[in-house]
Design a protein around this motif. Structure first.
Motif, PDB file in Angstrom:
ATOM      1  N   GLU A  70       0.843  -1.194   0.000  1.00 57.93           N
ATOM      2  CA  GLU A  70       0.000   0.000   0.000  1.00 57.93           C
ATOM      3  C   GLU A  70       0.883   1.249   0.000  1.00 57.93           C
ATOM      4  O   GLU A  70       2.045   1.185   0.395  1.00 57.93           O
ATOM      5  N   PRO A  71       0.352   2.393  -0.439  1.00 54.11           N
ATOM      6  CA  PRO A  71       1.143   3.629  -0.381  1.00 54.11           C
ATOM      7  C   PRO A  71       1.530   3.963   1.063  1.00 54.11           C
ATOM      8  O   PRO A  71       0.691   3.915   1.964  1.00 54.11           O
ATOM      9  N   ALA A  94       1.217  17.879  -4.937  1.00 52.15           N
ATOM     10  CA  ALA A  94       2.171  16.837  -5.329  1.00 52.15           C
ATOM     11  C   ALA A  94       2.311  15.888  -4.150  1.00 52.15           C
ATOM     12  O   ALA A  94       2.512  16.338  -3.014  1.00 52.15           O
ATOM     13  N   ILE A  95       2.185  14.600  -4.409  1.00 56.30           N
ATOM     14  CA  ILE A  95       2.239  13.592  -3.356  1.00 56.30           C
ATOM     15  C   ILE A  95       3.351  12.602  -3.681  1.00 56.30           C
ATOM     16  O   ILE A  95       3.361  11.997  -4.759  1.00 56.30           O
ATOM     17  N   TYR A  96       4.276  12.457  -2.760  1.00 58.52           N
ATOM     18  CA  TYR A  96       5.373  11.500  -2.894  1.00 58.52           C
ATOM     19  C   TYR A  96       5.111  10.326  -1.959  1.00 58.52           C
ATOM     20  O   TYR A  96       4.754  10.530  -0.785  1.00 58.52           O
ATOM     21  N   TYR A  97       5.302   9.108  -2.463  1.00 62.83           N
ATOM     22  CA  TYR A  97       5.018   7.935  -1.632  1.00 62.83           C
ATOM     23  C   TYR A  97       5.784   6.719  -2.137  1.00 62.83           C
ATOM     24  O   TYR A  97       6.289   6.707  -3.272  1.00 62.83           O
ATOM     25  N   ASP A  98       5.884   5.716  -1.276  1.00 62.40           N
ATOM     26  CA  ASP A  98       6.502   4.444  -1.632  1.00 62.40           C
ATOM     27  C   ASP A  98       5.429   3.362  -1.709  1.00 62.40           C
ATOM     28  O   ASP A  98       4.444   3.398  -0.965  1.00 62.40           O
ATOM     29  N   GLN A  99       5.652   2.392  -2.585  1.00 61.07           N
ATOM     30  CA  GLN A  99       4.728   1.263  -2.709  1.00 61.07           C
ATOM     31  C   GLN A  99       5.443   0.120  -3.414  1.00 61.07           C
ATOM     32  O   GLN A  99       6.094   0.335  -4.446  1.00 61.07           O
ATOM     33  N   GLY A 101       8.141  -1.373  -2.817  1.00 64.77           N
ATOM     34  CA  GLY A 101       9.573  -1.191  -2.955  1.00 64.77           C
ATOM     35  C   GLY A 101       9.993  -0.132  -3.953  1.00 64.77           C
ATOM     36  O   GLY A 101      11.187   0.006  -4.248  1.00 64.77           O
ATOM     37  N   LYS A 102       9.039   0.627  -4.487  1.00 62.29           N
ATOM     38  CA  LYS A 102       9.345   1.689  -5.441  1.00 62.29           C
ATOM     39  C   LYS A 102       8.800   3.024  -4.940  1.00 62.29           C
ATOM     40  O   LYS A 102       7.911   3.063  -4.097  1.00 62.29           O
ATOM     41  N   SER A 103       9.344   4.112  -5.491  1.00 60.39           N
ATOM     42  CA  SER A 103       8.922   5.462  -5.100  1.00 60.39           C
ATOM     43  C   SER A 103       8.181   6.128  -6.254  1.00 60.39           C
ATOM     44  O   SER A 103       8.551   5.966  -7.418  1.00 60.39           O
ATOM     45  N   TYR A 104       7.150   6.881  -5.905  1.00 58.69           N
ATOM     46  CA  TYR A 104       6.296   7.501  -6.914  1.00 58.69           C
ATOM     47  C   TYR A 104       6.030   8.966  -6.567  1.00 58.69           C
ATOM     48  O   TYR A 104       6.141   9.388  -5.411  1.00 58.69           O
ATOM     49  N   ARG A 105       5.650   9.723  -7.593  1.00 61.37           N
ATOM     50  CA  ARG A 105       5.170  11.090  -7.409  1.00 61.37           C
ATOM     51  C   ARG A 105       3.877  11.270  -8.184  1.00 61.37           C
ATOM     52  O   ARG A 105       3.808  11.000  -9.382  1.00 61.37           O
ATOM     53  N   SER A 213      -0.879  13.409 -13.238  1.00 66.38           N
ATOM     54  CA  SER A 213       0.141  12.440 -13.641  1.00 66.38           C
ATOM     55  C   SER A 213       0.679  11.700 -12.428  1.00 66.38           C
ATOM     56  O   SER A 213       0.704  12.233 -11.313  1.00 66.38           O
ATOM     57  N   THR A 214       1.116  10.475 -12.662  1.00 70.55           N
ATOM     58  CA  THR A 214       1.817   9.686 -11.654  1.00 70.55           C
ATOM     59  C   THR A 214       3.019   9.044 -12.329  1.00 70.55           C
ATOM     60  O   THR A 214       2.877   8.397 -13.378  1.00 70.55           O
ATOM     61  N   ILE A 215       4.201   9.254 -11.756  1.00 67.18           N
ATOM     62  CA  ILE A 215       5.405   8.668 -12.348  1.00 67.18           C
ATOM     63  C   ILE A 215       6.195   7.936 -11.273  1.00 67.18           C
ATOM     64  O   ILE A 215       6.111   8.258 -10.083  1.00 67.18           O
ATOM     65  N   GLU A 216       6.957   6.937 -11.716  1.00 68.35           N
ATOM     66  CA  GLU A 216       7.892   6.269 -10.819  1.00 68.35           C
ATOM     67  C   GLU A 216       9.178   7.072 -10.784  1.00 68.35           C
ATOM     68  O   GLU A 216       9.687   7.481 -11.845  1.00 68.35           O
TER      69      GLU A 216
END
Length: 219
Positions: A70-71, A94-99, A101-105, A213-216
């Motif tokens: 989960e985020p 802008a929301i930064y989070y991990d899920q 094992g990867k990081s997203y914005r 948008s959502t990017i890794e």
């Protein structure tokens, strides 16, 4: 998630003493607890979160493993801009989070009508961001909320009174949503210089440029 550690220290052939640590990230607390166990001197180790919910070591490990899908490790930025001439507002977050094992914005903006001031636009931007947290499935976690609005940050930290009715309504809606999601907000005030990303998103919204948008992120 942050926790404190409570444990009984037992010296070899000596007395016992109860200790409780300051709050720290749960992963760090687990490392310390495992070291205490390995030494043979840390007994009856219990972790407590901010709601005084308790965990044994194996339960905390299980909980952290569960939230990996989960985020989590969420940091949220928000900003609102207001054009008095057109009475339009631009909202950006802008929301930064991990899920997994990867990081997203995640970035999102929108333009709205019928607001009365820049302060109201700031509140509306934060409300937009909290709605995005809900859509992401973020719940029962600490969330760092960062903005450059003295009014919004200080009022939500209960350091300034909320005098205007329209701002009080926004504050109530935001606090109710955070409570509904079980989130633990940490409000952080920064300078406008350190909030340029969402300032730009809000300005783009005012100029008719919609962004979702959502990017890794690269490691």
């Amino acid at each position: 998630m942050k926790v404190s550690i409570e444990f009984t220290y037992k010296a070899p052939k000596g007395p016992k003493a109860l200790f409780k640590s300051d709050e720290m990230p749960a992963a760090q607390a687990i490392m310390i607890a495992e070291d205490l166990e390995a030494s043979g001197r840390g007994k009856e180790i219990i972790f407590y979160d901010r709601h005084e919910q308790s965990f044994r070591l194996k339960d905390l490990k299980k909980y952290l493993k569960g939230i990996e899908t989960e985020p989590h490790n969420v940091t949220l930025y928000f900003d609102g801009g207001y054009d008095k001439a057109t009475q339009k507002a631009g909202l950006g977050c802008a929301i930064y989070y991990d899920q997994n094992g990867k990081s997203y914005r995640l970035r999102r903006n929108t333009a709205v009508d019928e607001l009365k001031s820049n302060n109201e636009a700031e509140y509306a931007a934060l409300h937009l961001a909290v709605q995005e947290l809900d859509l992401l499935g973020v719940h029962h976690l600490p969330v760092k909320i960062i903005g450059d609005s003295n009014v919004v940050i200080n009022q939500l930290k209960d350091e300034w009174p909320v005098m205007k009715e329209e701002l009080s309504d926004w504050a109530d809606r935001i606090e109710a949503k955070l409570q509904e999601l079980g989130l633990e907000p940490e409000f952080v005030l920064v300078s406008r210089k350190h909030n340029q990303e969402t300032d730009r998103l809000a300005t783009q919204a005012l100029n008719g440029v919609d962004i979702t948008s959502t990017i890794e992120l690269n490691a």
